[in-house]
Enzyme design. Structure first.
Site, PDB file in Angstrom:
ATOM      1  N   ASP A   1       0.798  -1.234   0.004  1.00  0.00           N
ATOM      2  CA  ASP A   1       0.080  -0.021   0.059  1.00  0.00           C
ATOM      3  C   ASP A   1       0.745   1.125  -0.003  1.00  0.00           C
ATOM      4  O   ASP A   1       0.655   2.071  -0.817  1.00  0.00           O
ATOM      5  CB  ASP A   1      -0.890  -0.089   1.330  1.00  0.00           C
ATOM      6  CG  ASP A   1      -1.426  -1.262   1.712  1.00  0.00           C
ATOM      7  OD1 ASP A   1      -2.546  -1.619   0.872  1.00  0.00           O
ATOM      8  OD2 ASP A   1      -1.035  -2.078   2.212  1.00  0.00           O
TER       9      ASP A   1
ATOM     10  N   GLU B   1       2.134  -6.815  -5.366  1.00  0.00           N
ATOM     11  CA  GLU B   1       2.013  -5.568  -6.521  1.00  0.00           C
ATOM     12  C   GLU B   1       3.138  -4.912  -6.953  1.00  0.00           C
ATOM     13  O   GLU B   1       3.529  -4.906  -8.171  1.00  0.00           O
ATOM     14  CB  GLU B   1       0.806  -4.970  -6.132  1.00  0.00           C
ATOM     15  CG  GLU B   1       0.259  -3.699  -7.391  1.00  0.00           C
ATOM     16  CD  GLU B   1      -1.149  -3.341  -6.984  1.00  0.00           C
ATOM     17  OE1 GLU B   1      -1.964  -3.912  -6.451  1.00  0.00           O
ATOM     18  OE2 GLU B   1      -1.307  -1.942  -7.381  1.00  0.00           O
TER      19      GLU B   1
END
Ligand code: TRH
Length: 362
Positions: free
Chosen positions: A15, A257
Site C-alpha cells: 500500500d 503488486e
C-alpha cells in the site's frame, strides 16, 4: 495542481510502496504539489529512510484530519476512504476536487471495462472515479519512473558477498510465508548447481527459517555440503536499491503488486506470488497475467514458466521436477523480459495517465 493522496497501511509494504512511488513521480515529473496522508509512517521509513528529503509532504492521517485546504485532486489508495471531515470539505469546495480511487492491479479482462467509471457519493454532491492500473492501453497503466531507471549498478556489492562468480545463479526471494519453500530448496539441492539466493527480512526470512532452521554460519544457510548452494539473509533495502537488486539478479521471486511490477521493469526472469486472497481471487489474477505475459513466448519457455508459477502458488510438490526446465529456459525468459518491458513501455505510465485523466475532466 495540488494533490492529496490518502493511504492506509493494511499490511506489508505494498500500500505504501505504491502510494509513495506515485507521490514521488507526481512531484518529480509533473511539477505537482503532493501531500501523502499516511496512517502509519513505519513502513515508509523502511522503503525510503530519507523520505523527508523528497519534495513530498508526508502528513499524519488522524480522525478528524487536520488540514488547511482541500487539494485539486484527491486520490484514495485502494478504497481507503478519506476521513469524514475532509469529505465534507471536498463537498463544500467549488469546484469540487477530482476524486479518484486507485485500485489494485490485475491483468483480468474486466479491468478495461471498469477503468474510469464514475460513482456518485450516496450522501454528498461528489463523484468518485475508479482508476485501474493495468497492462493495456485501455487501463491506467503501470507506475514507471521517467527519470530514474534501475541499472544493475555495483552488481558485486548488491550480491551480498562481493564475489563476482559467473557460474553462480543469483536469485532474490521475496515471497509470502505460505510459499512452498521446502520444496523449492529440495529442488535446488537435487539440481546441485551453484546458487546464491538473497533472502530479505520479514516473511521470506521467517519462512526460510521455518523450512531450514536458524542459519548455520555467518553468511547464511548452505543447502549442500560443499556450500555451493547458499541462502544469504540481506537487510531490507530502500526501494531504489531493491530495484537495483532486481536488475542485478538472474532470477527474482516477487510478490503482491509493486515488487511484481518492478520485476517487469528489471526485465529479468521472475516468479510471481500474488497476494493470497479469499475465493481464489489470486488464482484468477495469476491466470490472467500468465495469459498476457506468455503470449509470444517461445513454447518451451512458456511451458516451463507456467508450470513452475502454478506450482509455486500451490502445493509445490512438482517443483523438484519443474526447476531444471525453468533453469534451462532462463536465457529465453530474459530475452522475453526485454521484449515485454518494451511492449509495456509503449503505454503511458500510471502517473502520466492520471494527470491526463484529471485534465480531461476539468
Ligand atoms: O508487501 P507486499 O506483500 O504488498 C501487498 C500487495 O501490494 C497486495 O496487493 C496488497 O493487497 C497488500 O500489500 C496489502 O508486496 P509488494 O506489493 O511487492 O510491496 C513490497 C514493497 O516493498 C515494494 O514497494 C518493494 C519494496 N521493497 C523494498 O523497497 N526493499 C526490499 O528490500 C524489499 C524486499 C521490498
Amino acid at each position: 495542481m495540488r494533490w492529496d493522496i490518502f493511504c492506509r497501511v493494511i499490511d506489508n509494504f505494498g500500500d505504501v510502496g505504491v502510494s509513495w512511488r506515485l507521490a514521488r513521480q507526481l512531484a518529480a515529473e509533473h511539477a505537482a504539489t503532493v501531500r501523502l496522508w499516511l496512517d502509519d509512517p513505519a513502513p515508509l521509513a523502511k522503503l525510503e529512510p530519507d523520505f523527508a528529503a523528497f519534495p513530498v509532504e508526508v502528513a499524519p492521517w488522524q480522525n478528524p484530519l487536520r488540514f488547511d485546504a482541500v487539494a485539486d485532486v484527491v486520490i484514495e489508495a485502494f478504497g481507503c476512504e478519506p476521513p469524514e471531515n475532509y469529505l465534507q470539505a471536498m463537498a463544500r469546495r467549488a469546484p469540487p476536487p477530482r476524486w479518484l480511487n486507485l485500485e489494485y492491479l490485475s491483468a483480468e479482462d474486466w479491468v478495461e471495462e471498469f477503468h474510469g467509471l464514475a460513482s456518485p457519493h450516496p450522501r454528498l454532491p461528489l463523484v468518485k472515479h475508479f482508476f485501474f492500473p493495468g497492462f493495456t492501453r485501455k487501463t491506467g497503466g503501470l507506475l514507471r519512473e521517467r527519470t530514474r531507471k534501475a541499472a544493475p549498478a555495483r552488481r558485486e556489492d548488491l550480491l551480498a558477498d562481493g564475489q563476482a562468480d559467473p557460474g553462480r545463479l543469483n536469485v532474490s526471494l521475496f515471497c509470502y510465508d505460505v510459499a512452498p519453500l521446502s520444496a523449492l530448496f529440495a529442488a535446488w539441492r537435487a539440481a546441485a548447481r551453484p546458487i546464491r539466493c538473497l533472502v530479505p527480512p520479514g516473511q521470506p526470512f521467517a519462512a526460510t527459517r521455518a523450512a531450514l532452521g536458524a542459519p548455520r554460519d555467518a553468511d547464511g544457510w548452505r543447502l549442500d555440503a560443499a556450500g555451493q548452494i547458499r541462502l544469504v539473509p540481506i537487510p531490507f533495502l530502500s526501494q531504489h536499491r531493491y530495484d537495483e537488486l532486481l536488475a542485478a539478479c538472474d532470477l527474482n521471486f516477487v510478490r503482491g503488486e509493486d515488487s511484481f511490477v518492478r520485476a517487469q521493469w528489471a526485465a529479468r526472469p521472475f516468479v510471481w506470488q500474488p497476494y493470497p486472497q479469499e475465493n481464489d481471487a489470486h488464482g484468477h489474477k495469476l491466470a490472467a497475467f500468465l495469459r498476457r505475459y506468455t503470449a509470444g513466448m517461445p513454447r518451451e519457455a512458456k511451458t516451463a514458466l507456467t508450470a513452475f508459477w502454478r506450482d509455486w502458488n500451490g502445493a509445490g510438490e512438482e517443483l523438484p521436477r519443474l526447476w531444471p526446465a525453468l533453469r534451462q529456459r532462463l536465457d529465453a525468459l530474459a530475452r522475453h523480459g526485454e521484449n515485454w518491458r518494451l511492449h509495456l513501455s509503449a503505454q503511458d505510465d500510471l502517473a502520466s495517465a492520471l494527470v491526463k485523466f484529471c485534465a480531461a475532466r476539468v
